[in-house]
Design a protein around this motif. Sequence first.
Motif, PDB file in Angstrom:
ATOM      1  N   THR A 103     -35.323  48.539 -56.716  1.00 14.47           N
ATOM      2  CA  THR A 103     -34.893  49.939 -56.652  1.00 14.47           C
ATOM      3  C   THR A 103     -35.677  50.785 -55.656  1.00 14.47           C
ATOM      4  O   THR A 103     -35.319  51.933 -55.435  1.00 14.47           O
ATOM      5  CB  THR A 103     -34.997  50.622 -58.022  1.00 14.47           C
ATOM      6  OG1 THR A 103     -36.298  50.359 -58.537  1.00 14.47           O
ATOM      7  CG2 THR A 103     -33.946  50.123 -58.968  1.00 14.47           C
ATOM      8  N   ASN A 104     -36.776  50.265 -55.099  1.00 15.35           N
ATOM      9  CA  ASN A 104     -37.491  51.127 -54.157  1.00 15.35           C
ATOM     10  C   ASN A 104     -37.718  50.498 -52.781  1.00 15.35           C
ATOM     11  O   ASN A 104     -38.452  51.044 -51.965  1.00 15.35           O
ATOM     12  CB  ASN A 104     -38.816  51.634 -54.752  1.00 15.35           C
ATOM     13  CG  ASN A 104     -39.773  50.510 -55.028  1.00 15.35           C
ATOM     14  OD1 ASN A 104     -39.521  49.373 -54.628  1.00 15.35           O
ATOM     15  ND2 ASN A 104     -40.855  50.801 -55.715  1.00 15.35           N
ATOM     16  N   SER A 105     -37.047  49.378 -52.519  1.00 12.54           N
ATOM     17  CA  SER A 105     -37.258  48.705 -51.231  1.00 12.54           C
ATOM     18  C   SER A 105     -36.763  49.562 -50.063  1.00 12.54           C
ATOM     19  O   SER A 105     -37.205  49.403 -48.937  1.00 12.54           O
ATOM     20  CB  SER A 105     -36.521  47.374 -51.213  1.00 12.54           C
ATOM     21  OG  SER A 105     -35.150  47.612 -51.449  1.00 12.54           O
ATOM     22  N   GLY A 106     -35.831  50.465 -50.349  1.00 11.59           N
ATOM     23  CA  GLY A 106     -35.255  51.270 -49.276  1.00 11.59           C
ATOM     24  C   GLY A 106     -35.905  52.640 -49.131  1.00 11.59           C
ATOM     25  O   GLY A 106     -35.527  53.405 -48.240  1.00 11.59           O
ATOM     26  N   THR A 107     -36.858  52.957 -49.983  1.00 14.08           N
ATOM     27  CA  THR A 107     -37.453  54.296 -49.940  1.00 14.08           C
ATOM     28  C   THR A 107     -38.163  54.516 -48.600  1.00 14.08           C
ATOM     29  O   THR A 107     -38.963  53.685 -48.181  1.00 14.08           O
ATOM     30  CB  THR A 107     -38.433  54.506 -51.122  1.00 14.08           C
ATOM     31  OG1 THR A 107     -37.745  54.174 -52.320  1.00 14.08           O
ATOM     32  CG2 THR A 107     -38.910  55.953 -51.184  1.00 14.08           C
ATOM     33  N   GLY A 108     -37.823  55.623 -47.958  1.00 10.97           N
ATOM     34  CA  GLY A 108     -38.403  55.917 -46.642  1.00 10.97           C
ATOM     35  C   GLY A 108     -37.558  55.367 -45.499  1.00 10.97           C
ATOM     36  O   GLY A 108     -37.894  55.539 -44.332  1.00 10.97           O
ATOM     37  N   TYR A 109     -36.466  54.682 -45.856  1.00 12.03           N
ATOM     38  CA  TYR A 109     -35.619  54.040 -44.844  1.00 12.03           C
ATOM     39  C   TYR A 109     -34.195  54.581 -44.897  1.00 12.03           C
ATOM     40  O   TYR A 109     -33.736  55.059 -45.930  1.00 12.03           O
ATOM     41  CB  TYR A 109     -35.525  52.525 -45.076  1.00 12.03           C
ATOM     42  CG  TYR A 109     -36.817  51.793 -44.854  1.00 12.03           C
ATOM     43  CD1 TYR A 109     -37.070  51.126 -43.663  1.00 12.03           C
ATOM     44  CD2 TYR A 109     -37.793  51.769 -45.847  1.00 12.03           C
ATOM     45  CE1 TYR A 109     -38.267  50.457 -43.463  1.00 12.03           C
ATOM     46  CE2 TYR A 109     -38.994  51.099 -45.653  1.00 12.03           C
ATOM     47  CZ  TYR A 109     -39.219  50.448 -44.459  1.00 12.03           C
ATOM     48  OH  TYR A 109     -40.408  49.776 -44.271  1.00 12.03           O
ATOM     49  N   PHE A 110     -33.492  54.421 -43.782  1.00 10.71           N
ATOM     50  CA  PHE A 110     -32.041  54.568 -43.745  1.00 10.71           C
ATOM     51  C   PHE A 110     -31.519  53.160 -43.504  1.00 10.71           C
ATOM     52  O   PHE A 110     -32.060  52.435 -42.675  1.00 10.71           O
ATOM     53  CB  PHE A 110     -31.633  55.508 -42.604  1.00 10.71           C
ATOM     54  CG  PHE A 110     -30.698  56.586 -43.059  1.00 10.71           C
ATOM     55  CD1 PHE A 110     -31.192  57.738 -43.662  1.00 10.71           C
ATOM     56  CD2 PHE A 110     -29.319  56.467 -42.902  1.00 10.71           C
ATOM     57  CE1 PHE A 110     -30.336  58.742 -44.094  1.00 10.71           C
ATOM     58  CE2 PHE A 110     -28.460  57.468 -43.324  1.00 10.71           C
ATOM     59  CZ  PHE A 110     -28.970  58.614 -43.924  1.00 10.71           C
ATOM     60  N   CYS A 111     -30.498  52.768 -44.236  1.00 11.54           N
ATOM     61  CA  CYS A 111     -30.061  51.379 -44.208  1.00 11.54           C
ATOM     62  C   CYS A 111     -28.758  51.225 -43.428  1.00 11.54           C
ATOM     63  O   CYS A 111     -27.834  52.009 -43.600  1.00 11.54           O
ATOM     64  CB  CYS A 111     -29.856  50.911 -45.652  1.00 11.54           C
ATOM     65  SG  CYS A 111     -29.245  49.237 -45.779  1.00 11.54           S
TER      66      CYS A 111
ATOM     67  N   LYS B  44     -37.515  55.436 -41.458  1.00  6.95           N
ATOM     68  CA  LYS B  44     -37.589  54.134 -40.792  1.00  6.95           C
ATOM     69  C   LYS B  44     -36.225  53.443 -40.924  1.00  6.95           C
ATOM     70  O   LYS B  44     -35.373  53.877 -41.690  1.00  6.95           O
ATOM     71  CB  LYS B  44     -38.692  53.290 -41.436  1.00  6.95           C
ATOM     72  CG  LYS B  44     -40.084  53.768 -41.032  1.00  6.95           C
ATOM     73  CD  LYS B  44     -41.169  52.888 -41.598  1.00  6.95           C
ATOM     74  CE  LYS B  44     -41.525  53.336 -42.998  1.00  6.95           C
ATOM     75  NZ  LYS B  44     -42.717  52.677 -43.547  1.00  6.95           N
ATOM     76  N   SER B  45     -36.057  52.353 -40.175  1.00 13.56           N
ATOM     77  CA  SER B  45     -34.747  51.706 -40.167  1.00 13.56           C
ATOM     78  C   SER B  45     -34.774  50.364 -40.879  1.00 13.56           C
ATOM     79  O   SER B  45     -35.747  49.610 -40.793  1.00 13.56           O
ATOM     80  CB  SER B  45     -34.268  51.519 -38.726  1.00 13.56           C
ATOM     81  OG  SER B  45     -35.172  50.691 -38.027  1.00 13.56           O
ATOM     82  N   LEU B  46     -33.707  50.096 -41.569  1.00 13.09           N
ATOM     83  CA  LEU B  46     -33.563  48.879 -42.361  1.00 13.09           C
ATOM     84  C   LEU B  46     -32.151  48.350 -42.129  1.00 13.09           C
ATOM     85  O   LEU B  46     -31.212  49.144 -42.029  1.00 13.09           O
ATOM     86  CB  LEU B  46     -33.758  49.265 -43.842  1.00 13.09           C
ATOM     87  CG  LEU B  46     -33.181  48.401 -44.955  1.00 13.09           C
ATOM     88  CD1 LEU B  46     -33.936  47.089 -45.026  1.00 13.09           C
ATOM     89  CD2 LEU B  46     -33.304  49.131 -46.288  1.00 13.09           C
TER      90      LEU B  46
ATOM     91  N   PHE C 253     -35.007  46.760 -35.847  1.00 15.19           N
ATOM     92  CA  PHE C 253     -35.143  47.483 -37.115  1.00 15.19           C
ATOM     93  C   PHE C 253     -36.551  47.287 -37.669  1.00 15.19           C
ATOM     94  O   PHE C 253     -37.191  46.266 -37.406  1.00 15.19           O
ATOM     95  CB  PHE C 253     -34.114  46.973 -38.125  1.00 15.19           C
ATOM     96  CG  PHE C 253     -32.697  47.392 -37.805  1.00 15.19           C
ATOM     97  CD1 PHE C 253     -32.111  48.463 -38.448  1.00 15.19           C
ATOM     98  CD2 PHE C 253     -31.959  46.717 -36.820  1.00 15.19           C
ATOM     99  CE1 PHE C 253     -30.819  48.866 -38.141  1.00 15.19           C
ATOM    100  CE2 PHE C 253     -30.665  47.111 -36.510  1.00 15.19           C
ATOM    101  CZ  PHE C 253     -30.096  48.195 -37.169  1.00 15.19           C
ATOM    102  N   ASP C 254     -37.015  48.256 -38.454  1.00 16.61           N
ATOM    103  CA  ASP C 254     -38.345  48.133 -39.061  1.00 16.61           C
ATOM    104  C   ASP C 254     -38.365  47.051 -40.133  1.00 16.61           C
ATOM    105  O   ASP C 254     -39.397  46.462 -40.421  1.00 16.61           O
ATOM    106  CB  ASP C 254     -38.772  49.474 -39.667  1.00 16.61           C
ATOM    107  CG  ASP C 254     -38.946  50.547 -38.596  1.00 16.61           C
ATOM    108  OD1 ASP C 254     -39.621  50.255 -37.591  1.00 16.61           O
ATOM    109  OD2 ASP C 254     -38.389  51.653 -38.745  1.00 16.61           O
TER     110      ASP C 254
END
Lengths: 469, 196
Positions: free
Chosen positions: A193-201, A164-166, A273-274
């Motif tokens: 530390t896990n807010s970006g998990t599953g995302y590309f920032c 997903k996108s961030l 963005f997601d």
Amino acid sequence: MGKTLFDKVWDAHVVDSIQNGPQILYIDKHLIHEVTSPQAFNELEERDIPIFRPNQIVATADHNTPTKNQHLPVKDELSRNQLKQLAENCHKNNITLYDLGHQYNGIVHVMAPELGITQPGMTMVCGDSHTSTHGAFGAIAFGIGTSQVAQVFASQCLLLTKPKSLRVTVNGKLKNGVLPKDVILYIISKLGTNSGTGYFCEYAGDVFENMSMEGRMTVCNMSIEMGARGGMIAPDQTTFEYIKDREFAPKDEEFENKVAYWKTLPTDADATFDKEYVFDAQDIEPMITYGTNPGMGIKISEHIPVLNDASFEKSLEYMDFQKGESLVDKPINYVFIGSCTNSRIEDFRVAANYIKGKHKADNVTAWLVPGSKQVEAQIIDEGLKDIFETAGFELRQPGCSACLAMNDDKIPQGEYCVSTSNRNFEGRQGQGARTILASPLVAAATAVAGKIVDVSKAFENAFEKELMS
Amino acid sequence: MEKFTTLQSRAIPLAIENIDTDQIIPARFLKATDKQGFGDNAFRDWRFDKRGNLNTDFPLNDPKYTGSILVAGDNFGCGSSREHAAWALVGYGFKVIVSSFFADIFKGNALNNGLLPVQVSEAYLETLLNTIKANPETELIVDLENQTIGIKGSDQQESFEIDAYKKTCMINGYDDIDYLLSKKEAIEAFELSRTN
């Protein structure tokens, strides 16, 4: 609907899609090192599978290499064996290797950008989570496990589900003394530390637009510390100028053609963005961590938060810090400036600029470890080595060094180390060692004072003095 | 890769959040060039003190807990991409890791080694941890085909997500290399078609 930078690069690399499953993503560049590649080479050899595209692989020795006496045989037998295996595997498979002592040797994430291997619009992987560094050029770059290293060896592809996108936007002007490291430590401290998990920032806004390539690399490097597999910044004139004329950069007309393509990559204005976060540059101050994950960061001027949570308390117990206390004036005996986060020439310039005319405190052991042979040469050429040595700092040879302490560069049990690296996990810099993450400026100031100092105050005072005079 | 269908086992509770791969396998043990022996050093610095004495407070050393399922706190496997972490857990004897959240790279590495990451809700994780602590002989049942995890002798069950492709791989013991090699023609055609 418009596309994001990430969408554009990803979509240009999809070979095929499995229905209700992952996609086959083509990988342009595969970087390897001694620690996460041997089992992948073995796997292919056992299954009698050839390396598919050896000329798209570049190897370096960095993780377990000594930072002293690199011309001598490596003392540690296991490390020596791992390095020997890398050399043999590369030789057997026609893979370019920048081995220990080679003029291009260095930390994989310092070496590849400075040689122009890293370019916008590419897909890049490496068996190292800080591969996100290369996203600073507008590339999709991420860390992979050894099974995936074997997959790329075999097919130059990976099976992946599109993340997903961030977007993290920081607008405004940074205060004096606030460096790219502070920006990313601030972001992680806010997002966890896990807010970006599953995302590309994607990092966007004036702060990143005005940042040097080296600063952008520092920021993208730590994307994984908020869980994001990768971080990206749109390529622009700063990017193109950095790449131009580097060893493996496209030349002349090819370069112009590439630039024309790279200019099409930034996120379209109507893309969505997601998830989005927006911060104000004026809220950021020099940062420091107090716990055992990179999300546990505060402004140096702040106090450790007071939380009733078992994992938080376990972390403070390990660090021997108290809830609610300030870290200013804490005595520090070790300072490390290095790692793929902060071992580029600008980092050493910042440190040298602060250190010049001062001396390291007697209680401090200060290691400066350049990211590559080229950075080391630049430090010498620019006269920084003299400044460091006059001030009592030890300039070592390039490598990952005390960031993960796989070699002899270990922080002793119970000691604090103010470190410009990326992880403050328990035992990361040696068994029982306590890591405090900070910028090269904070690290240099700590080494001089022998204790943690609030550099934001130092800058305020300097600024006031300037106004008064 | 070993096949995985269902597992009934006791479980070890490890109620710590953000367990990073440096804890699962410290960097100083990454110097091997094969995949063997990492299990001996799984959670090394939590299982033993610096002198090598057993830390009896640590759940893996507590004789009342055993089994091939590890039930761990939120954000398991964050940090370094080292697949050695998955090899260490498999080597130690784990077949399933249960948590309320997994880091991306670890999750992929686990699946590539026949180690099943089972993501449950925070509430269910709490239930599992409490149930195991109250009765260490509790057995959990993990059914990959039906994507469920439950407590034996209880109707407290939860379903979990897994990518359909990865599920097929786990059940049949396939790995991604086999699949990618079967796509070689498409990959070569892609290479020829590129303009940028």
